[in-house]
Scaffold this motif. Structure first.
Motif, PDB file in Angstrom:
ATOM      1  N   LEU A  78      -4.667 -12.407 -12.725  1.00 10.51           N
ATOM      2  CA  LEU A  78      -3.952 -11.254 -12.167  1.00 10.51           C
ATOM      3  C   LEU A  78      -2.582 -11.632 -11.623  1.00 10.51           C
ATOM      4  CD1 LEU A  78      -4.131  -8.225 -11.516  1.00 10.51           C
ATOM      5  CD2 LEU A  78      -5.138  -8.851  -9.305  1.00 10.51           C
ATOM      6  N   ASP A  79      -2.445 -12.810 -11.008  1.00  9.05           N
ATOM      7  CA  ASP A  79      -1.141 -13.182 -10.449  1.00  9.05           C
ATOM      8  C   ASP A  79      -0.098 -13.352 -11.543  1.00  9.05           C
ATOM      9  OD1 ASP A  79      -2.303 -15.501 -11.443  1.00  9.05           O
ATOM     10  OD2 ASP A  79      -1.546 -16.781  -9.831  1.00  9.05           O
ATOM     11  N   PHE A  80      -0.516 -13.818 -12.717  1.00 13.31           N
ATOM     12  CA  PHE A  80       0.388 -13.909 -13.870  1.00 13.31           C
ATOM     13  C   PHE A  80       0.911 -12.516 -14.228  1.00 13.31           C
ATOM     14  CE2 PHE A  80       1.076 -13.514 -18.425  1.00 13.31           C
ATOM     15  CZ  PHE A  80       1.805 -14.649 -18.768  1.00 13.31           C
ATOM     16  N   HIS A  81       0.014 -11.558 -14.377  1.00 12.62           N
ATOM     17  CA  HIS A  81       0.411 -10.208 -14.780  1.00 12.62           C
ATOM     18  C   HIS A  81       1.189  -9.480 -13.672  1.00 12.62           C
ATOM     19  CE1 HIS A  81      -1.616 -10.288 -18.637  1.00 12.62           C
ATOM     20  NE2 HIS A  81      -2.641 -10.878 -18.049  1.00 12.62           N
ATOM     21  N   THR A  82       0.947  -9.850 -12.428  1.00 22.72           N
ATOM     22  CA  THR A  82       1.734  -9.285 -11.331  1.00 22.72           C
ATOM     23  C   THR A  82       3.178  -9.774 -11.414  1.00 22.72           C
ATOM     24  OG1 THR A  82      -0.205  -9.136  -9.894  1.00 22.72           O
ATOM     25  CG2 THR A  82       1.955  -9.133  -8.820  1.00 22.72           C
ATOM     26  N   ARG A  83       3.376 -11.047 -11.727  1.00 31.99           N
ATOM     27  CA  ARG A  83       4.735 -11.565 -11.914  1.00 31.99           C
ATOM     28  C   ARG A  83       5.424 -10.887 -13.094  1.00 31.99           C
ATOM     29  NH1 ARG A  83       2.000 -16.472 -11.150  1.00 31.99           N
ATOM     30  NH2 ARG A  83       2.293 -17.135 -13.324  1.00 31.99           N
ATOM     31  N   VAL A  84       4.661 -10.656 -14.156  1.00 29.38           N
ATOM     32  CA  VAL A  84       5.214  -9.980 -15.336  1.00 29.38           C
ATOM     33  C   VAL A  84       5.699  -8.573 -14.965  1.00 29.38           C
ATOM     34  CG1 VAL A  84       4.599  -8.961 -17.564  1.00 29.38           C
ATOM     35  CG2 VAL A  84       3.915 -11.307 -17.038  1.00 29.38           C
ATOM     36  N   ARG A  85       4.877  -7.843 -14.221  1.00 28.12           N
ATOM     37  CA  ARG A  85       5.266  -6.485 -13.846  1.00 28.12           C
ATOM     38  C   ARG A  85       6.533  -6.483 -12.995  1.00 28.12           C
ATOM     39  NH1 ARG A  85       2.325  -2.220  -9.706  1.00 28.12           N
ATOM     40  NH2 ARG A  85       3.335  -0.327 -10.517  1.00 28.12           N
ATOM     41  N   ARG A  86       6.599  -7.377 -12.022  1.00 33.24           N
ATOM     42  CA  ARG A  86       7.786  -7.451 -11.163  1.00 33.24           C
ATOM     43  C   ARG A  86       9.037  -7.764 -11.977  1.00 33.24           C
ATOM     44  NH1 ARG A  86       4.897 -11.163  -6.552  1.00 33.24           N
ATOM     45  NH2 ARG A  86       3.775  -9.485  -5.454  1.00 33.24           N
ATOM     46  N   ALA A  87       8.892  -8.655 -12.962  1.00 29.09           N
ATOM     47  CA  ALA A  87      10.032  -9.001 -13.800  1.00 29.09           C
ATOM     48  C   ALA A  87      10.498  -7.804 -14.619  1.00 29.09           C
ATOM     49  CB  ALA A  87       9.671 -10.167 -14.719  1.00 29.09           C
ATOM     50  N   TYR A  88       9.560  -7.052 -15.173  1.00 31.80           N
ATOM     51  CA  TYR A  88       9.930  -5.854 -15.935  1.00 31.80           C
ATOM     52  C   TYR A  88      10.707  -4.867 -15.070  1.00 31.80           C
ATOM     53  CZ  TYR A  88       7.409  -6.350 -20.400  1.00 31.80           C
ATOM     54  OH  TYR A  88       7.006  -6.715 -21.659  1.00 31.80           O
ATOM     55  N   LEU A  89      10.219  -4.615 -13.867  1.00 33.58           N
ATOM     56  CA  LEU A  89      10.884  -3.653 -12.986  1.00 33.58           C
ATOM     57  C   LEU A  89      12.277  -4.145 -12.596  1.00 33.58           C
ATOM     58  CD1 LEU A  89       7.860  -2.561 -10.782  1.00 33.58           C
ATOM     59  CD2 LEU A  89       9.006  -1.227 -12.566  1.00 33.58           C
ATOM     60  N   ALA A  90      12.429  -5.453 -12.417  1.00 32.32           N
ATOM     61  CA  ALA A  90      13.746  -6.007 -12.111  1.00 32.32           C
ATOM     62  C   ALA A  90      14.695  -5.841 -13.302  1.00 32.32           C
ATOM     63  CB  ALA A  90      13.616  -7.481 -11.734  1.00 32.32           C
ATOM     64  N   ASP A 113      12.789  -8.411 -23.760  1.00 33.23           N
ATOM     65  CA  ASP A 113      12.354  -8.193 -22.377  1.00 33.23           C
ATOM     66  C   ASP A 113      10.948  -8.741 -22.151  1.00 33.23           C
ATOM     67  OD1 ASP A 113      14.730  -6.646 -21.486  1.00 33.23           O
ATOM     68  OD2 ASP A 113      14.028  -5.239 -23.000  1.00 33.23           O
ATOM     69  N   SER A 114      10.123  -8.708 -23.191  1.00 28.61           N
ATOM     70  CA  SER A 114       8.787  -9.288 -23.080  1.00 28.61           C
ATOM     71  C   SER A 114       8.869 -10.787 -22.821  1.00 28.61           C
ATOM     72  CB  SER A 114       7.977  -9.038 -24.359  1.00 28.61           C
ATOM     73  OG  SER A 114       7.469  -7.731 -24.391  1.00 28.61           O
ATOM     74  N   SER A 115       9.784 -11.467 -23.490  1.00 30.86           N
ATOM     75  CA  SER A 115       9.915 -12.907 -23.277  1.00 30.86           C
ATOM     76  C   SER A 115      10.415 -13.222 -21.871  1.00 30.86           C
ATOM     77  CB  SER A 115      10.862 -13.523 -24.314  1.00 30.86           C
ATOM     78  OG  SER A 115      10.222 -13.644 -25.565  1.00 30.86           O
ATOM     79  N   VAL A 116      11.373 -12.435 -21.393  1.00 32.23           N
ATOM     80  CA  VAL A 116      11.870 -12.647 -20.030  1.00 32.23           C
ATOM     81  C   VAL A 116      10.739 -12.446 -19.025  1.00 32.23           C
ATOM     82  CG1 VAL A 116      13.486 -11.840 -18.259  1.00 32.23           C
ATOM     83  CG2 VAL A 116      14.230 -12.007 -20.643  1.00 32.23           C
ATOM     84  N   ALA A 117       9.900 -11.418 -19.258  1.00 33.48           N
ATOM     85  CA  ALA A 117       8.810 -11.120 -18.332  1.00 33.48           C
ATOM     86  C   ALA A 117       7.657 -12.105 -18.460  1.00 33.48           C
ATOM     87  CB  ALA A 117       8.312  -9.687 -18.552  1.00 33.48           C
ATOM     88  N   TYR A 118       7.214 -12.361 -19.689  1.00 29.66           N
ATOM     89  CA  TYR A 118       6.021 -13.190 -19.892  1.00 29.66           C
ATOM     90  C   TYR A 118       6.311 -14.687 -19.837  1.00 29.66           C
ATOM     91  CZ  TYR A 118       2.902  -9.320 -21.021  1.00 29.66           C
ATOM     92  OH  TYR A 118       2.105  -8.188 -20.954  1.00 29.66           O
ATOM     93  N   GLN A 119       7.330 -15.146 -20.583  1.00 27.95           N
ATOM     94  CA  GLN A 119       7.616 -16.572 -20.551  1.00 27.95           C
ATOM     95  C   GLN A 119       8.495 -16.938 -19.347  1.00 27.95           C
ATOM     96  OE1 GLN A 119       7.545 -15.000 -23.902  1.00 27.95           O
ATOM     97  NE2 GLN A 119       5.461 -15.746 -23.553  1.00 27.95           N
ATOM     98  N   GLY A 120       9.409 -16.044 -18.971  1.00 25.83           N
ATOM     99  CA  GLY A 120      10.240 -16.314 -17.805  1.00 25.83           C
ATOM    100  C   GLY A 120       9.447 -16.237 -16.513  1.00 25.83           C
ATOM    101  N   ALA A 121       8.977 -15.041 -16.160  1.00 27.82           N
ATOM    102  CA  ALA A 121       8.244 -14.866 -14.904  1.00 27.82           C
ATOM    103  C   ALA A 121       6.809 -15.358 -14.998  1.00 27.82           C
ATOM    104  CB  ALA A 121       8.266 -13.387 -14.500  1.00 27.82           C
ATOM    105  N   GLY A 122       6.107 -14.972 -16.075  1.00 27.30           N
ATOM    106  CA  GLY A 122       4.706 -15.353 -16.209  1.00 27.30           C
ATOM    107  C   GLY A 122       4.515 -16.850 -16.281  1.00 27.30           C
ATOM    108  N   ARG A 123       5.292 -17.521 -17.128  1.00 23.05           N
ATOM    109  CA  ARG A 123       5.180 -18.973 -17.293  1.00 23.05           C
ATOM    110  C   ARG A 123       6.076 -19.745 -16.323  1.00 23.05           C
ATOM    111  NH1 ARG A 123       0.475 -18.693 -19.721  1.00 23.05           N
ATOM    112  NH2 ARG A 123       0.518 -18.181 -21.947  1.00 23.05           N
TER     113      ARG A 123
END
Length: 208
Positions: free
Chosen positions: A163-175, A101-111
């Motif tokens: 901050l926008d990177f980490h905001t995308r990460v948070r949204r991905a986690y919640l999804a 889930d970290s990869s989906v959030a960080y590399q998927g949404a973040g990157r």
């Protein structure tokens, strides 16, 4: 995962959300209940994984987003094969800081890579392995950043993102949590640590 009798619990959340604190509290409680616990993490839960961790978190230069995703998947493949599966087959409780889930959030949404491709890559790397329970520590990224600032230590490559990177990460986690409510428990990481720990224990107790 087949041929196993243990329980696999992962902790997820943005940097500064308190995963380490909650893992320590949960580990202590599980041991008091008579369980054998394996604490591990990704990246870095094996000797090979520690080498990869040094690259993805502390390399001074840029790493192409797809290369970064592949490095995490390589760590994950080795970690599950050599650490997680054997512990589960021994009947232990595996308590793990970060998983796919970290990869989906960080590399998927973040990157801004394709989240489905990132998830499929990790599932291929681990032969479809998924944890029994994922505890998601949810926290506003601005609050998390204030916590990291107060810790007075150097940021790694991901902690240092804007901050926008980490905001995308948070949204991905919640999804992710919304899409798999049977696996996820969302915990308010702004609550007192013992209150969070109690909620986690309740869910883990029902699982055990």
């Amino acid at each position: 995962m087949t041929s196993r009798s243990g329980v696999w619990i992962t902790l997820e959340g943005g940097d500064g959300s308190g995963k380490t604190t909650q893992a320590e509290l949960l580990e202590r409680w599980l041991i008091d209940q008579g369980h054998t616990v394996l604490r591990t993490r990704e990246p870095g839960g094996s000797e090979v994984g520690q080498l990869i961790r040094d690259i993805v978190l502390h390399h001074r230069g840029d790493i192409a987003p797809r290369a970064e995703a592949l490095l995490y998947a390589a760590d994950r493949a080795h970690h599950v094969a050599t650490v997680v599966r054997p512990a589960l087959e021994r009947g232990e409780v595996v308590l793990q800081d970060r998983y796919l889930d970290s990869s989906v959030a960080y590399q998927g949404a973040g990157r801004v890579l394709d989240a489905t491709e990132i998830r499929d890559l990790s599932l291929w790397a681990t032969d479809g392995a998924l944890p029994d329970l994922t505890l998601l520590l949810d926290l506003d990224p601005s609050v998390a950043r204030a916590r990291l600032d107060s810790a007075d230590k150097p940021f790694d490559r991901l902690e240092a993102e804007k901050l926008d990177f980490h905001t995308r990460v948070r949204r991905a986690y919640l999804a992710l949590a919304d899409g798999a409510p049977e696996r996820f428990l969302i915990l308010d990481a702004a609550a007192p640590a013992e209150e969070i720990a109690a909620a986690a224990r309740d869910r883990v107790a029902s699982l055990l």
